[in-house]
Design a protein around this motif. Structure first.
Motif, PDB file in Angstrom:
ATOM      1  N   TYR A 126      23.910  22.584 -20.615  1.00  0.00           N
ATOM      2  CA  TYR A 126      23.466  22.922 -19.265  1.00  0.00           C
ATOM      3  C   TYR A 126      24.669  23.042 -18.317  1.00  0.00           C
ATOM      4  O   TYR A 126      24.719  23.950 -17.473  1.00  0.00           O
ATOM      5  N   SER A 127      25.625  22.143 -18.463  1.00  0.00           N
ATOM      6  CA  SER A 127      26.845  22.221 -17.651  1.00  0.00           C
ATOM      7  C   SER A 127      27.647  23.469 -17.992  1.00  0.00           C
ATOM      8  O   SER A 127      28.282  24.067 -17.111  1.00  0.00           O
ATOM      9  N   LEU A 128      27.625  23.863 -19.258  1.00  0.00           N
ATOM     10  CA  LEU A 128      28.312  25.087 -19.663  1.00  0.00           C
ATOM     11  C   LEU A 128      27.723  26.306 -18.971  1.00  0.00           C
ATOM     12  O   LEU A 128      28.457  27.182 -18.488  1.00  0.00           O
ATOM     13  N   VAL A 129      26.411  26.360 -18.897  1.00  0.00           N
ATOM     14  CA  VAL A 129      25.749  27.492 -18.222  1.00  0.00           C
ATOM     15  C   VAL A 129      26.108  27.514 -16.741  1.00  0.00           C
ATOM     16  O   VAL A 129      26.441  28.573 -16.180  1.00  0.00           O
ATOM     17  N   LEU A 130      26.074  26.350 -16.091  1.00  0.00           N
ATOM     18  CA  LEU A 130      26.442  26.301 -14.670  1.00  0.00           C
ATOM     19  C   LEU A 130      27.915  26.624 -14.460  1.00  0.00           C
ATOM     20  O   LEU A 130      28.287  27.244 -13.456  1.00  0.00           O
ATOM     21  N   GLY A 131      28.776  26.201 -15.385  1.00  0.00           N
ATOM     22  CA  GLY A 131      30.189  26.518 -15.271  1.00  0.00           C
ATOM     23  C   GLY A 131      30.459  28.007 -15.381  1.00  0.00           C
ATOM     24  O   GLY A 131      31.285  28.559 -14.643  1.00  0.00           O
ATOM     25  N   VAL A 132      29.771  28.667 -16.300  1.00  0.00           N
ATOM     26  CA  VAL A 132      29.916  30.114 -16.422  1.00  0.00           C
ATOM     27  C   VAL A 132      29.406  30.809 -15.161  1.00  0.00           C
ATOM     28  O   VAL A 132      30.016  31.766 -14.666  1.00  0.00           O
ATOM     29  N   ALA A 133      28.285  30.318 -14.611  1.00  0.00           N
ATOM     30  CA  ALA A 133      27.764  30.879 -13.365  1.00  0.00           C
ATOM     31  C   ALA A 133      28.740  30.663 -12.212  1.00  0.00           C
ATOM     32  O   ALA A 133      28.919  31.552 -11.360  1.00  0.00           O
ATOM     33  N   PHE A 134      29.401  29.524 -12.189  1.00  0.00           N
ATOM     34  CA  PHE A 134      30.397  29.252 -11.141  1.00  0.00           C
ATOM     35  C   PHE A 134      31.558  30.233 -11.225  1.00  0.00           C
ATOM     36  O   PHE A 134      32.004  30.770 -10.207  1.00  0.00           O
ATOM     37  N   LEU A 135      32.076  30.466 -12.419  1.00  0.00           N
ATOM     38  CA  LEU A 135      33.179  31.418 -12.572  1.00  0.00           C
ATOM     39  C   LEU A 135      32.752  32.836 -12.203  1.00  0.00           C
ATOM     40  O   LEU A 135      33.539  33.607 -11.642  1.00  0.00           O
ATOM     41  N   THR A 136      31.506  33.185 -12.492  1.00  0.00           N
ATOM     42  CA  THR A 136      31.013  34.514 -12.153  1.00  0.00           C
ATOM     43  C   THR A 136      30.918  34.702 -10.647  1.00  0.00           C
ATOM     44  O   THR A 136      31.294  35.755 -10.111  1.00  0.00           O
ATOM     45  N   VAL A 137      30.441  33.666  -9.941  1.00  0.00           N
ATOM     46  CA  VAL A 137      30.273  33.775  -8.488  1.00  0.00           C
ATOM     47  C   VAL A 137      31.598  33.627  -7.766  1.00  0.00           C
ATOM     48  O   VAL A 137      31.914  34.391  -6.840  1.00  0.00           O
ATOM     49  N   GLU A 138      32.406  32.662  -8.177  1.00  0.00           N
ATOM     50  CA  GLU A 138      33.637  32.337  -7.447  1.00  0.00           C
ATOM     51  C   GLU A 138      34.758  33.328  -7.737  1.00  0.00           C
ATOM     52  O   GLU A 138      35.497  33.720  -6.817  1.00  0.00           O
ATOM     53  N   TYR A 139      34.897  33.747  -9.005  1.00  0.00           N
ATOM     54  CA  TYR A 139      36.039  34.592  -9.368  1.00  0.00           C
ATOM     55  C   TYR A 139      35.622  35.961  -9.906  1.00  0.00           C
ATOM     56  O   TYR A 139      36.465  36.691 -10.416  1.00  0.00           O
ATOM     57  N   SER A 140      34.329  36.282  -9.824  1.00  0.00           N
ATOM     58  CA  SER A 140      33.814  37.598 -10.230  1.00  0.00           C
ATOM     59  C   SER A 140      34.185  37.924 -11.684  1.00  0.00           C
ATOM     60  O   SER A 140      34.560  39.061 -12.004  1.00  0.00           O
ATOM     61  N   ILE A 141      34.105  36.926 -12.552  1.00  0.00           N
ATOM     62  CA  ILE A 141      34.392  37.135 -13.972  1.00  0.00           C
ATOM     63  C   ILE A 141      33.088  37.502 -14.677  1.00  0.00           C
ATOM     64  O   ILE A 141      32.089  36.784 -14.574  1.00  0.00           O
ATOM     65  N   SER A 142      33.091  38.605 -15.374  1.00  0.00           N
ATOM     66  CA  SER A 142      31.907  39.048 -16.097  1.00  0.00           C
ATOM     67  C   SER A 142      31.971  38.561 -17.547  1.00  0.00           C
ATOM     68  O   SER A 142      32.986  38.724 -18.223  1.00  0.00           O
ATOM     69  N   MET A 146      37.109  22.338 -19.589  1.00  0.00           N
ATOM     70  CA  MET A 146      35.827  21.639 -19.629  1.00  0.00           C
ATOM     71  C   MET A 146      34.732  22.523 -20.209  1.00  0.00           C
ATOM     72  O   MET A 146      33.808  22.016 -20.863  1.00  0.00           O
ATOM     73  N   LEU A 147      34.817  23.829 -20.006  1.00  0.00           N
ATOM     74  CA  LEU A 147      33.825  24.726 -20.615  1.00  0.00           C
ATOM     75  C   LEU A 147      33.862  24.615 -22.137  1.00  0.00           C
ATOM     76  O   LEU A 147      32.815  24.537 -22.794  1.00  0.00           O
ATOM     77  N   TYR A 148      35.048  24.582 -22.689  1.00  0.00           N
ATOM     78  CA  TYR A 148      35.185  24.472 -24.147  1.00  0.00           C
ATOM     79  C   TYR A 148      34.813  23.065 -24.629  1.00  0.00           C
ATOM     80  O   TYR A 148      34.287  22.909 -25.743  1.00  0.00           O
ATOM     81  N   GLY A 172      31.886  22.437 -27.328  1.00  0.00           N
ATOM     82  CA  GLY A 172      32.149  21.711 -28.564  1.00  0.00           C
ATOM     83  C   GLY A 172      31.270  20.484 -28.713  1.00  0.00           C
ATOM     84  O   GLY A 172      30.631  20.280 -29.755  1.00  0.00           O
ATOM     85  N   ILE A 173      31.200  19.661 -27.666  1.00  0.00           N
ATOM     86  CA  ILE A 173      30.391  18.446 -27.740  1.00  0.00           C
ATOM     87  C   ILE A 173      28.914  18.794 -27.875  1.00  0.00           C
ATOM     88  O   ILE A 173      28.170  18.153 -28.638  1.00  0.00           O
ATOM     89  N   GLY A 174      28.466  19.809 -27.148  1.00  0.00           N
ATOM     90  CA  GLY A 174      27.059  20.189 -27.211  1.00  0.00           C
ATOM     91  C   GLY A 174      26.638  20.628 -28.594  1.00  0.00           C
ATOM     92  O   GLY A 174      25.601  20.205 -29.106  1.00  0.00           O
ATOM     93  N   LEU A 175      27.443  21.462 -29.237  1.00  0.00           N
ATOM     94  CA  LEU A 175      27.093  21.951 -30.569  1.00  0.00           C
ATOM     95  C   LEU A 175      27.205  20.848 -31.617  1.00  0.00           C
ATOM     96  O   LEU A 175      26.361  20.745 -32.514  1.00  0.00           O
ATOM     97  N   VAL A 176      28.242  20.014 -31.524  1.00  0.00           N
ATOM     98  CA  VAL A 176      28.416  18.927 -32.491  1.00  0.00           C
ATOM     99  C   VAL A 176      27.275  17.926 -32.385  1.00  0.00           C
ATOM    100  O   VAL A 176      26.709  17.498 -33.403  1.00  0.00           O
ATOM    101  N   CYS A 177      26.910  17.534 -31.161  1.00  0.00           N
ATOM    102  CA  CYS A 177      25.808  16.572 -30.985  1.00  0.00           C
ATOM    103  C   CYS A 177      24.487  17.156 -31.464  1.00  0.00           C
ATOM    104  O   CYS A 177      23.674  16.449 -32.068  1.00  0.00           O
TER     105      CYS A 177
END
Length: 281
Positions: free
Chosen positions: A145-161, A194-196, A200-205
């Motif tokens: 869930y944090s990964l999804v929000l982090g990707v959304a943050f980068l998209t909004v803040e730095y316009s990364i697609s 932190m995204l990585y 990593g932790i999400g998939l391993v757990c």
């Protein structure tokens, strides 16, 4: 053994540091950036994301504490056994009898030992398996869930697609290179790291949790599987899951509370006097 003891001390510290960083990034950067407007239409979305994150974090930390609070050792067995020179067990524990192990790191006799969890600093066994599984589930959900929000943050803040999958794969090496060139700040590089970490932790757990649920349904432990022991379990898989999750398993999924009454079987009690006996494979 020294490396294992060092890992036993470093892993919990790493977990709490990652938890604190996730909490700060969520409330100081993600929510204010993704939902910057105080409009009434966005207040519901902001509150929803906040409640979901706090619910996942509360259950992850709650089950983490319950895993430590209800250890799997036998309080009646206080004699430290001496390992036979011909013991074929792993370096971290000695196998005794009937699923009982003496853990070298915990220095306790563990009932129905599954494995030693370095993130909690104790062994996982008959008493805390349910809390450990729920800890893995909620930790995985919190990280993803944090990964999804982090990707959304980068998209909004730095316009990364992130429409191209290569964008995420090349994000870390490019950010590292730009950081040494002085075009990316340390905070931005830390967020990418932190995204990585979350991925990593999400998939391993998630994978580890699926494995543990399968072992519990089969009535087997990780130690038994590694030793190549075939368990003759005549109980159906539903009874095996009920033994671990209890009859109030729905409540245990929602809240980190005790749902299984802790009891010792007659077989476990009958071998207390034989703690000095060692099993040589």
């Amino acid at each position: 053994m020294l490396k294992l003891r060092l890992l036993n001390a470093v892993a919990p510290a790493y977990f709490f540091m990652a938890t604190a960083a996730t909490f700060v990034l969520h409330f100081c950067y993600f929510i204010p950036t993704i939902f910057p407007s105080p409009d009434t239409s966005l207040r519901g979305s902001t509150a929803l994301h906040t409640v979901v994150f706090l619910f996942l974090m509360f259950n992850a930390l709650g089950n983490y504490i319950m895993t430590i609070k209800y250890p799997a050792e036998s309080a009646n067995e206080t004699v430290i056994p001496v390992c036979s020179p011909h013991c074929s067990d792993k370096v971290d524990a000695h196998y005794l009898l009937n699923g009982r192990h003496f853990c070298k790191l915990c220095k306790k006799v563990i009932l129905k030992r599954d494995h030693h969890c370095f993130f909690t600093g104790n062994c996982i066994g008959n008493k805390n398996m349910r809390y450990f599984i729920m800890f893995c589930i909620y930790t995985s959900c919190t990280c993803l869930y944090s990964l999804v929000l982090g990707v959304a943050f980068l998209t909004v803040e730095y316009s990364i697609s992130f429409e191209n999958p290569l964008t995420f794969l090349t994000l870390l090496p490019l950010s590292t290179g730009y950081f040494f060139m002085g075009t990316v700040s340390g905070l931005q590089l830390f967020l990418v790291l932190m995204l990585y970490v979350w991925l990593g932790i999400g998939l391993v757990c998630a994978g580890f949790c699926c494995q543990q649920v399968l072992l519990v349904a089969r009535g087997q432990t990780w130690c038994q599987m590694q030793r190549g022991e075939l368990v003759e379990n005549h109980n159906p898989w539903r009874n095996n899951l009920k033994d671990v999750f209890g009859t109030r398993w729905i409540l245990g999924i929602i809240l980190p509370v005790q749902t299984v009454e802790i009891t010792h079987s007659f077989k476990d009690r009958s071998h207390i006097s034989n703690v000095k006996l060692l099993y040589s494979a």
